[in-house]
Design a protein around this motif. Sequence first.
Motif, PDB file in Angstrom:
ATOM      1  N   VAL A  42       0.866  -1.180   0.000  1.00 53.32           N
ATOM      2  CA  VAL A  42       0.000   0.000   0.000  1.00 53.32           C
ATOM      3  C   VAL A  42       0.905   1.234   0.000  1.00 53.32           C
ATOM      4  N   PRO A  43       0.696   2.119  -0.981  1.00 58.25           N
ATOM      5  CA  PRO A  43       1.560   3.307  -1.001  1.00 58.25           C
ATOM      6  C   PRO A  43       1.191   4.289   0.112  1.00 58.25           C
ATOM      7  N   VAL A  59      11.989  12.616  -5.334  1.00 52.71           N
ATOM      8  CA  VAL A  59      13.130  11.726  -5.092  1.00 52.71           C
ATOM      9  C   VAL A  59      13.987  12.262  -3.944  1.00 52.71           C
ATOM     10  N   GLN A  60      14.180  13.574  -3.906  1.00 48.50           N
ATOM     11  CA  GLN A  60      14.997  14.133  -2.823  1.00 48.50           C
ATOM     12  C   GLN A  60      14.323  13.946  -1.463  1.00 48.50           C
ATOM     13  N   ALA A  61      13.014  14.126  -1.428  1.00 51.29           N
ATOM     14  CA  ALA A  61      12.294  13.919  -0.168  1.00 51.29           C
ATOM     15  C   ALA A  61      12.385  12.460   0.255  1.00 51.29           C
ATOM     16  N   CYS A  62      12.253  11.567  -0.708  1.00 54.49           N
ATOM     17  CA  CYS A  62      12.350  10.133  -0.401  1.00 54.49           C
ATOM     18  C   CYS A  62      13.734   9.783   0.133  1.00 54.49           C
ATOM     19  N   LEU A  63      14.753  10.391  -0.461  1.00 48.12           N
ATOM     20  CA  LEU A  63      16.115  10.154   0.020  1.00 48.12           C
ATOM     21  C   LEU A  63      16.259  10.639   1.465  1.00 48.12           C
ATOM     22  N   ARG A  64      15.724  11.819   1.737  1.00 43.07           N
ATOM     23  CA  ARG A  64      15.834  12.369   3.098  1.00 43.07           C
ATOM     24  C   ARG A  64      15.153  11.482   4.116  1.00 43.07           C
ATOM     25  N   HIS A  65      14.026  10.891   3.726  1.00 40.11           N
ATOM     26  CA  HIS A  65      13.230  10.124   4.684  1.00 40.11           C
ATOM     27  C   HIS A  65      13.442   8.616   4.577  1.00 40.11           C
ATOM     28  N   GLY A  66      14.292   8.215   3.650  1.00 43.48           N
ATOM     29  CA  GLY A  66      14.518   6.773   3.493  1.00 43.48           C
ATOM     30  C   GLY A  66      13.270   6.025   3.079  1.00 43.48           C
ATOM     31  N   VAL A  67      12.452   6.664   2.250  1.00 49.29           N
ATOM     32  CA  VAL A  67      11.208   6.050   1.773  1.00 49.29           C
ATOM     33  C   VAL A  67      11.385   5.689   0.298  1.00 49.29           C
ATOM     34  N   PRO A  68      11.007   4.493  -0.089  1.00 49.64           N
ATOM     35  CA  PRO A  68      11.182   4.122  -1.509  1.00 49.64           C
ATOM     36  C   PRO A  68      10.246   4.885  -2.437  1.00 49.64           C
ATOM     37  N   VAL A  69      10.707   5.092  -3.667  1.00 48.69           N
ATOM     38  CA  VAL A  69       9.853   5.712  -4.679  1.00 48.69           C
ATOM     39  C   VAL A  69       9.656   4.720  -5.827  1.00 48.69           C
ATOM     40  N   VAL A  70       8.389   4.474  -6.143  1.00 49.49           N
ATOM     41  CA  VAL A  70       8.038   3.575  -7.244  1.00 49.49           C
ATOM     42  C   VAL A  70       7.389   4.427  -8.331  1.00 49.49           C
ATOM     43  N   THR A  71       7.975   4.410  -9.514  1.00 48.97           N
ATOM     44  CA  THR A  71       7.449   5.226 -10.606  1.00 48.97           C
ATOM     45  C   THR A  71       6.522   4.385 -11.472  1.00 48.97           C
ATOM     46  N   GLY A  81       6.353  -4.748 -12.196  1.00 44.93           N
ATOM     47  CA  GLY A  81       7.451  -3.794 -12.049  1.00 44.93           C
ATOM     48  C   GLY A  81       7.028  -2.484 -11.420  1.00 44.93           C
ATOM     49  N   ALA A  82       5.779  -2.066 -11.654  1.00 46.35           N
ATOM     50  CA  ALA A  82       5.300  -0.794 -11.114  1.00 46.35           C
ATOM     51  C   ALA A  82       4.462  -0.985  -9.853  1.00 46.35           C
ATOM     52  N   ASN A  83       4.453  -2.193  -9.306  1.00 42.23           N
ATOM     53  CA  ASN A  83       3.644  -2.413  -8.103  1.00 42.23           C
ATOM     54  C   ASN A  83       4.207  -1.657  -6.902  1.00 42.23           C
ATOM     55  N   ALA A  84       3.303  -1.162  -6.083  1.00 45.85           N
ATOM     56  CA  ALA A  84       3.716  -0.408  -4.897  1.00 45.85           C
ATOM     57  C   ALA A  84       4.497  -1.288  -3.939  1.00 45.85           C
ATOM     58  N   VAL A  85       5.577  -0.724  -3.446  1.00 46.38           N
ATOM     59  CA  VAL A  85       6.296  -1.297  -2.316  1.00 46.38           C
ATOM     60  C   VAL A  85       5.609  -0.716  -1.072  1.00 46.38           C
ATOM     61  N   GLU A  86       5.433  -1.512  -0.041  1.00 45.23           N
ATOM     62  CA  GLU A  86       4.713  -1.056   1.159  1.00 45.23           C
ATOM     63  C   GLU A  86       5.285   0.278   1.660  1.00 45.23           C
ATOM     64  N   GLY A  87       4.389   1.245   1.806  1.00 43.83           N
ATOM     65  CA  GLY A  87       4.788   2.536   2.366  1.00 43.83           C
ATOM     66  C   GLY A  87       5.563   3.435   1.428  1.00 43.83           C
ATOM     67  N   CYS A  88       5.562   3.131   0.150  1.00 45.87           N
ATOM     68  CA  CYS A  88       6.346   3.920  -0.808  1.00 45.87           C
ATOM     69  C   CYS A  88       5.628   5.192  -1.223  1.00 45.87           C
ATOM     70  N   VAL A  89       6.367   6.071  -1.875  1.00 45.43           N
ATOM     71  CA  VAL A  89       5.740   7.123  -2.660  1.00 45.43           C
ATOM     72  C   VAL A  89       5.532   6.547  -4.051  1.00 45.43           C
ATOM     73  N   LEU A  90       4.273   6.548  -4.489  1.00 48.85           N
ATOM     74  CA  LEU A  90       3.955   6.050  -5.816  1.00 48.85           C
ATOM     75  C   LEU A  90       3.918   7.270  -6.730  1.00 48.85           C
ATOM     76  N   LEU A  91       4.922   7.364  -7.570  1.00 41.11           N
ATOM     77  CA  LEU A  91       5.101   8.550  -8.405  1.00 41.11           C
ATOM     78  C   LEU A  91       4.505   8.283  -9.783  1.00 41.11           C
ATOM     79  N   SER A  92       3.410   8.949 -10.067  1.00 49.82           N
ATOM     80  CA  SER A  92       2.760   8.761 -11.362  1.00 49.82           C
ATOM     81  C   SER A  92       3.207   9.853 -12.327  1.00 49.82           C
ATOM     82  N   THR A  93       3.593   9.432 -13.536  1.00 51.38           N
ATOM     83  CA  THR A  93       3.987  10.418 -14.548  1.00 51.38           C
ATOM     84  C   THR A  93       2.868  10.637 -15.567  1.00 51.38           C
ATOM     85  N   GLU A  94       1.670  10.174 -15.243  1.00 48.72           N
ATOM     86  CA  GLU A  94       0.580  10.209 -16.241  1.00 48.72           C
ATOM     87  C   GLU A  94       0.188  11.624 -16.656  1.00 48.72           C
ATOM     88  N   GLN A  95       0.529  12.633 -15.826  1.00 51.46           N
ATOM     89  CA  GLN A  95       0.172  14.003 -16.212  1.00 51.46           C
ATOM     90  C   GLN A  95       1.310  14.728 -16.931  1.00 51.46           C
TER      91      GLN A  95
END
Lengths: 459, 459
Positions: A42-43, A59-71, A81-95
Amino acid sequence: MTSEHPLVGELRTVLAPEQLVTDAEVTGSYAHDEAEWAAHGVPLVVVRARTTQDVQSVVQACLRHGVPVVTRGAGTGLSGGANAVEGCVLLSTEQMTQIREINPTERLAVVQPGVVNDHLRAACAEEGLWYPPDPASSPWSTIGGNVATNAGGLCCVKYGVTRDYVLALEVVTGTGEVVRLGRRTAKGVAGYDLVGLMVGSEGTLGVVTEVTVRLRGARDPERTVAGYFDTVVAAGEAVAAIGAAGIVPSALELIDRHCLAAVDQWKNMGLSVDANVVLLGRSDAPGAAGDAEAAAMLACFEGAGATWAAQSTDQEEADALFAARRLAYPALERLGAVLTEDVCVPKSAVPEMLARVEAAAARNNILIANIAHAGDGNLHPLMIVPPDDTAARDRAQTAFEEIIGDALELGGTVTGEHGIGLLKRAGLTQELAPEVMAMQRAVKAALDPHDVLNPGKVL
Amino acid sequence: MTSEHPLVGELRTVLAPEQLVTDAEVTGSYAHDEAEWAAHGVPLVVVRARTTQDVQSVVQACLRHGVPVVTRGAGTGLSGGANAVEGCVLLSTEQMTQIREINPTERLAVVQPGVVNDHLRAACAEEGLWYPPDPASSPWSTIGGNVATNAGGLCCVKYGVTRDYVLALEVVTGTGEVVRLGRRTAKGVAGYDLVGLMVGSEGTLGVVTEVTVRLRGARDPERTVAGYFDTVVAAGEAVAAIGAAGIVPSALELIDRHCLAAVDQWKNMGLSVDANVVLLGRSDAPGAAGDAEAAAMLACFEGAGATWAAQSTDQEEADALFAARRLAYPALERLGAVLTEDVCVPKSAVPEMLARVEAAAARNNILIANIAHAGDGNLHPLMIVPPDDTAARDRAQTAFEEIIGDALELGGTVTGEHGIGLLKRAGLTQELAPEVMAMQRAVKAALDPHDVLNPGKVL
């Protein structure tokens, strides 16, 4: 009410409110791609990026907080490949949907990653240009996702895959920097090929924020040759014969009746095909060369025992068959849980591989439908399991693994175009020697030293 | 007599005596490639490997002794990439000349790295197949060297460069292991593209011991169109016009009269060309499409102010002009010290770039001859300096650097196909951002952690 994660609070200071989604109902729909069998977490939050700067902030915020980013692009991937890792930031490029340049002289286009494949193709067509990579998902999938998976498609039997068309990338790196890789020139050897390395890396080595692709000129109209076969193996023999004859079709697709029936049931396309297996060959060679190529394909179909074969004179009918090919996957998904294979074998091994797929289906008592980019030996056996039938699911999983083993035994690869994601991680370690796996890990560690980019995928 | 280095003693236990060369007269000829201006050291020993095992023994011995290993094919490189590092083991693959497989059905060939490019092409032709990459050095250069530099050539304007044809590699790694990378199938996305990373890495990431290349079917005979121009800029405008017209020739080469005169003086080919600059275009499109393409090129030549232009009806004459193109570099070397440029710019920038090359020649008072793979914007200005004229040498060096700056300013790259080696290391840091240089170094450190493979090259 639980308090908000400080990372989300930080992102609120730099992004518009509508770019951040924490509503579980919405985030749930972003949590996985089309690989129904792959696990997902769950993201923490879904971020809809609009600019390179947005991506860098994430990405910089994720680095600071040690939180994974899934694009994630459109989420049409088939390996998790694009499935959420638990607690990740799910980064959508759809826009990120800008087409920034289409340059006829240099034959290139520059796009944001969220541009849908078919949209780019349509925009190029207006300039008399052509972007060849055409995954079956082209009406929905994005160029960014295509780059992440090194997507193939129908025409790659003649025109190659996504990597063959990517000239340059803008990427946010694993250390949060924005870099430009590659070039706009036809050739270039300045340093290691980091563009080629990023393509197909499934968001584990960088987040792509802009793509420069090579284009071709619009091609000649295609001729279509169709052949009906009683068995997949006979169709496979026609494919091997086409390879042996030195013919390079502009498409060579295999569809079996399970797929055709599922599409027809869904879309009422009137596909009145009286065959167990259909092969669709195309030639876009100009003039007499195209006629000769179509005739040669026809001869191969007939020589392999086609029950009926002909060059289509009805463009609408030919297009309907190709449309059915593209719709096969979503059509089958309506019938149950689909587990998609993506093995690729040498051309000469196609008949034997198809026979082994049939044997795996019989042995495990499951339904396996077949679609295949047959011309380059890329087979997609689709294991279909009734909803909630756990035993059948286990048997399908067994067949999935047996097919991987068979493909490797025949000199093939565990994934032709869908990528490793989650579903093929075990397969990857079967295919690559431990020393090569170590090289893969060394590259990952070199470019994503904090393991923040889509961790746990591919490797 | 000095005592032998213990590493050489160790190698004697596993290699035949004739595989080890320490005689300074012989090792001297192995100490550098054709980049006359690049510095080189003296190798400790030259090893003529015959097998993968030989290569592995060398790399492992070098690792044990902390001695660098520099790999070399035929030594036709033009950037110093294969130049000896002081005290290195100079590993020659010239005796690894087996063509192991040519497979018409899978359209691939498997070769040892020492196979000469033209030998592979001839062997493929016997099977009705074609290996496209054709650097001007193809009569001498080896596939291993071509892979190391990601060699281009004349036909890559239409058919791409070496990387586009390498399917799989056997490599001895920086940690002394033998690994297989890539695949034999048409497609595959199993893990990061380590094959693409190795290609063009100039022996700094691994030593290639076997190469599997993709082949094409033999192509249709080419039509040749020649055009004479008064100035390089006018010829450049013809090139830009061809690009703008959407024509993709199978070759589009530029040769100026300095090159033609030097070749004629050497080989007495009777190149009675009354022009300052010659453009040679080719089309291998089949049938009427080829006629149309040749006619369209001719129109572009004429539109750009050609003083004479025609489609060649004399195949022998056409071939002689292309042979002259291939011989230009060695012919000019007879006249003095040649410093070779290799910039590549967008097609539309070709006229401007050629004008800037002329300006650099005038400004620095040196002779710059021009050959160019004009169709893909890859220019080879050749600075020729009289022997022992130090001042002219300095002025040529200045022009070399100015041309690099100009190419970058016009959106180009410092090296289209020759590689970084030693000559373009400064250029690389001009072209790539510091963050990208850091990524390049991270990849090098990941795959060659002991910095034993061709240290000091590229980065």
